[in-house]
Motif scaffolding. Sequence first.
Motif, PDB file in Angstrom:
ATOM      1  N   LEU A  14       0.819  -1.214   0.000  1.00  0.00           N
ATOM      2  CA  LEU A  14       0.000   0.000   0.000  1.00  0.00           C
ATOM      3  C   LEU A  14       0.853   1.266   0.000  1.00  0.00           C
ATOM      4  N   SER A  15       2.031   1.201   0.591  1.00  0.00           N
ATOM      5  CA  SER A  15       2.938   2.362   0.586  1.00  0.00           C
ATOM      6  C   SER A  15       3.358   2.707  -0.830  1.00  0.00           C
ATOM      7  N   ILE A  16       3.660   1.681  -1.626  1.00  0.00           N
ATOM      8  CA  ILE A  16       4.034   1.914  -3.020  1.00  0.00           C
ATOM      9  C   ILE A  16       2.888   2.563  -3.772  1.00  0.00           C
ATOM     10  N   GLY A  17       1.663   2.058  -3.523  1.00  0.00           N
ATOM     11  CA  GLY A  17       0.501   2.630  -4.186  1.00  0.00           C
ATOM     12  C   GLY A  17       0.235   4.062  -3.768  1.00  0.00           C
ATOM     13  N   ALA A  18       0.413   4.354  -2.477  1.00  0.00           N
ATOM     14  CA  ALA A  18       0.159   5.706  -1.985  1.00  0.00           C
ATOM     15  C   ALA A  18       1.118   6.720  -2.593  1.00  0.00           C
ATOM     16  N   MET A  19       2.361   6.285  -2.827  1.00  0.00           N
ATOM     17  CA  MET A  19       3.376   7.197  -3.352  1.00  0.00           C
ATOM     18  C   MET A  19       3.289   7.382  -4.863  1.00  0.00           C
ATOM     19  N   SER A  20       2.432   6.613  -5.527  1.00  0.00           N
ATOM     20  CA  SER A  20       2.271   6.769  -6.972  1.00  0.00           C
ATOM     21  C   SER A  20       1.486   8.044  -7.262  1.00  0.00           C
ATOM     22  N   PRO A  21       1.925   8.835  -8.252  1.00  0.00           N
ATOM     23  CA  PRO A  21       1.222  10.085  -8.558  1.00  0.00           C
ATOM     24  C   PRO A  21      -0.232   9.839  -8.958  1.00  0.00           C
ATOM     25  N   GLY A  22      -1.110  10.716  -8.528  1.00  0.00           N
ATOM     26  CA  GLY A  22      -2.527  10.588  -8.836  1.00  0.00           C
ATOM     27  C   GLY A  22      -3.273  11.822  -8.369  1.00  0.00           C
ATOM     28  N   PRO A  23      -4.603  11.784  -8.420  1.00  0.00           N
ATOM     29  CA  PRO A  23      -5.376  12.960  -8.024  1.00  0.00           C
ATOM     30  C   PRO A  23      -5.142  13.366  -6.573  1.00  0.00           C
ATOM     31  N   SER A  24      -4.906  12.403  -5.691  1.00  0.00           N
ATOM     32  CA  SER A  24      -4.684  12.728  -4.276  1.00  0.00           C
ATOM     33  C   SER A  24      -3.411  13.548  -4.105  1.00  0.00           C
ATOM     34  N   PHE A  25      -2.359  13.162  -4.812  1.00  0.00           N
ATOM     35  CA  PHE A  25      -1.092  13.905  -4.732  1.00  0.00           C
ATOM     36  C   PHE A  25      -1.268  15.317  -5.263  1.00  0.00           C
ATOM     37  N   VAL A  26      -1.943  15.434  -6.397  1.00  0.00           N
ATOM     38  CA  VAL A  26      -2.170  16.752  -6.996  1.00  0.00           C
ATOM     39  C   VAL A  26      -2.930  17.648  -6.024  1.00  0.00           C
ATOM     40  N   LEU A  27      -3.959  17.089  -5.398  1.00  0.00           N
ATOM     41  CA  LEU A  27      -4.799  17.888  -4.514  1.00  0.00           C
ATOM     42  C   LEU A  27      -4.054  18.327  -3.258  1.00  0.00           C
ATOM     43  N   VAL A  28      -3.387  17.392  -2.585  1.00  0.00           N
ATOM     44  CA  VAL A  28      -2.715  17.733  -1.323  1.00  0.00           C
ATOM     45  C   VAL A  28      -1.593  18.734  -1.561  1.00  0.00           C
ATOM     46  N   SER A  29      -0.804  18.534  -2.601  1.00  0.00           N
ATOM     47  CA  SER A  29       0.299  19.460  -2.880  1.00  0.00           C
ATOM     48  C   SER A  29      -0.224  20.855  -3.180  1.00  0.00           C
ATOM     49  N   PRO A 145      -6.463 -13.252  12.042  1.00  0.00           N
ATOM     50  CA  PRO A 145      -6.388 -13.043  13.499  1.00  0.00           C
ATOM     51  C   PRO A 145      -7.042 -11.723  13.901  1.00  0.00           C
ATOM     52  N   LEU A 146      -7.629 -11.703  15.078  1.00  0.00           N
ATOM     53  CA  LEU A 146      -8.334 -10.514  15.538  1.00  0.00           C
ATOM     54  C   LEU A 146      -7.421  -9.303  15.617  1.00  0.00           C
ATOM     55  N   TRP A 147      -6.184  -9.512  16.086  1.00  0.00           N
ATOM     56  CA  TRP A 147      -5.267  -8.376  16.215  1.00  0.00           C
ATOM     57  C   TRP A 147      -4.947  -7.771  14.858  1.00  0.00           C
ATOM     58  N   LEU A 148      -4.915  -8.622  13.811  1.00  0.00           N
ATOM     59  CA  LEU A 148      -4.604  -8.132  12.477  1.00  0.00           C
ATOM     60  C   LEU A 148      -5.759  -7.310  11.914  1.00  0.00           C
ATOM     61  N   ILE A 149      -6.988  -7.710  12.248  1.00  0.00           N
ATOM     62  CA  ILE A 149      -8.165  -6.955  11.796  1.00  0.00           C
ATOM     63  C   ILE A 149      -8.120  -5.524  12.335  1.00  0.00           C
ATOM     64  N   PHE A 150      -7.670  -5.372  13.579  1.00  0.00           N
ATOM     65  CA  PHE A 150      -7.582  -4.036  14.173  1.00  0.00           C
ATOM     66  C   PHE A 150      -6.303  -3.302  13.749  1.00  0.00           C
ATOM     67  N   ALA A 151      -5.238  -4.064  13.505  1.00  0.00           N
ATOM     68  CA  ALA A 151      -3.951  -3.439  13.170  1.00  0.00           C
ATOM     69  C   ALA A 151      -3.923  -2.887  11.753  1.00  0.00           C
ATOM     70  N   LEU A 152      -4.613  -3.538  10.821  1.00  0.00           N
ATOM     71  CA  LEU A 152      -4.542  -3.115   9.425  1.00  0.00           C
ATOM     72  C   LEU A 152      -5.084  -1.703   9.191  1.00  0.00           C
ATOM     73  N   PRO A 153      -6.268  -1.346   9.712  1.00  0.00           N
ATOM     74  CA  PRO A 153      -6.710   0.043   9.529  1.00  0.00           C
ATOM     75  C   PRO A 153      -5.738   1.062  10.118  1.00  0.00           C
ATOM     76  N   ILE A 154      -5.124   0.719  11.252  1.00  0.00           N
ATOM     77  CA  ILE A 154      -4.141   1.624  11.856  1.00  0.00           C
ATOM     78  C   ILE A 154      -2.926   1.759  10.957  1.00  0.00           C
ATOM     79  N   GLY A 155      -2.457   0.625  10.424  1.00  0.00           N
ATOM     80  CA  GLY A 155      -1.309   0.664   9.518  1.00  0.00           C
ATOM     81  C   GLY A 155      -1.607   1.437   8.249  1.00  0.00           C
ATOM     82  N   VAL A 156      -2.816   1.249   7.720  1.00  0.00           N
ATOM     83  CA  VAL A 156      -3.224   1.972   6.512  1.00  0.00           C
ATOM     84  C   VAL A 156      -3.264   3.473   6.783  1.00  0.00           C
ATOM     85  N   PHE A 157      -3.819   3.850   7.926  1.00  0.00           N
ATOM     86  CA  PHE A 157      -3.862   5.273   8.277  1.00  0.00           C
ATOM     87  C   PHE A 157      -2.443   5.848   8.352  1.00  0.00           C
ATOM     88  N   ALA A 158      -1.522   5.093   8.954  1.00  0.00           N
ATOM     89  CA  ALA A 158      -0.137   5.563   9.068  1.00  0.00           C
ATOM     90  C   ALA A 158       0.497   5.748   7.696  1.00  0.00           C
TER      91      ALA A 158
END
Length: 210
Positions: A14-29, A145-158
């Motif tokens: 997901l980090s690779i995908g987030a860093m790819s140029p797109g509308p989100s990058f254009v907007l935030v910058s 695993p239950l911990w992974l279900i809760f950890a993934l949204p946190i990791g995605v947010f980070a």
Amino acid sequence: MSSTSIFLSIVAALSIGAMSPGPSFVLVSRIAMSRSRLDGLAAALGMGIGGVAFSVLALAGLTALLSQFEWLYLALKVAGGAYLVYIAFRIWRGAREPIHVGDAASDHRALARSFTTALLTQVSNPKAIVVYASIFAALLPKTVPLWLIFALPIGVFAVEAGWYTVVALAFSAKHPRRLYLAAKTWIDRLAGTVMAGLGVQLVTSGLAGR
């Protein structure tokens, strides 16, 4: 593969995908340059919340839903593309308007507007939903695993908020702002054109049924 390895693999993909140029990058910058550093950070927060929404939908099995109801995916593409075209129109229309940038100019309503615009831009891209769902489907085990279900949204947010925080801090620095103010009309028109192009591509592909 251990649960920790799965978590790190998903975050890396997901980090690779987030860093790819797109509308989100254009907007935030653009928000960071044209408004304020605080506005840029508010937009980064909106991107993070949007990523959390994607992760929750992916964990809920959105891939199966979209594959079963193809019309829903096509409708999401048209709606998302239309929103990007609307944002592009607003950027293009305001290209010639003079602005005053500075953190002191950002009140609560302005920050809320930056946050909301970024959030809606993030969630308006149905391709991003499919990317999230595909990565989760490919890497998650049958029993999560239950911990992974809760950890993934946190990791995605980070990942999402962290990357766009870097973008906001970089583009709200003095030198990028000076460059932006010196060529605001053309930069805004370029940003609007890119955003409109991405939106039209989504709309046409949705109407074509691809």
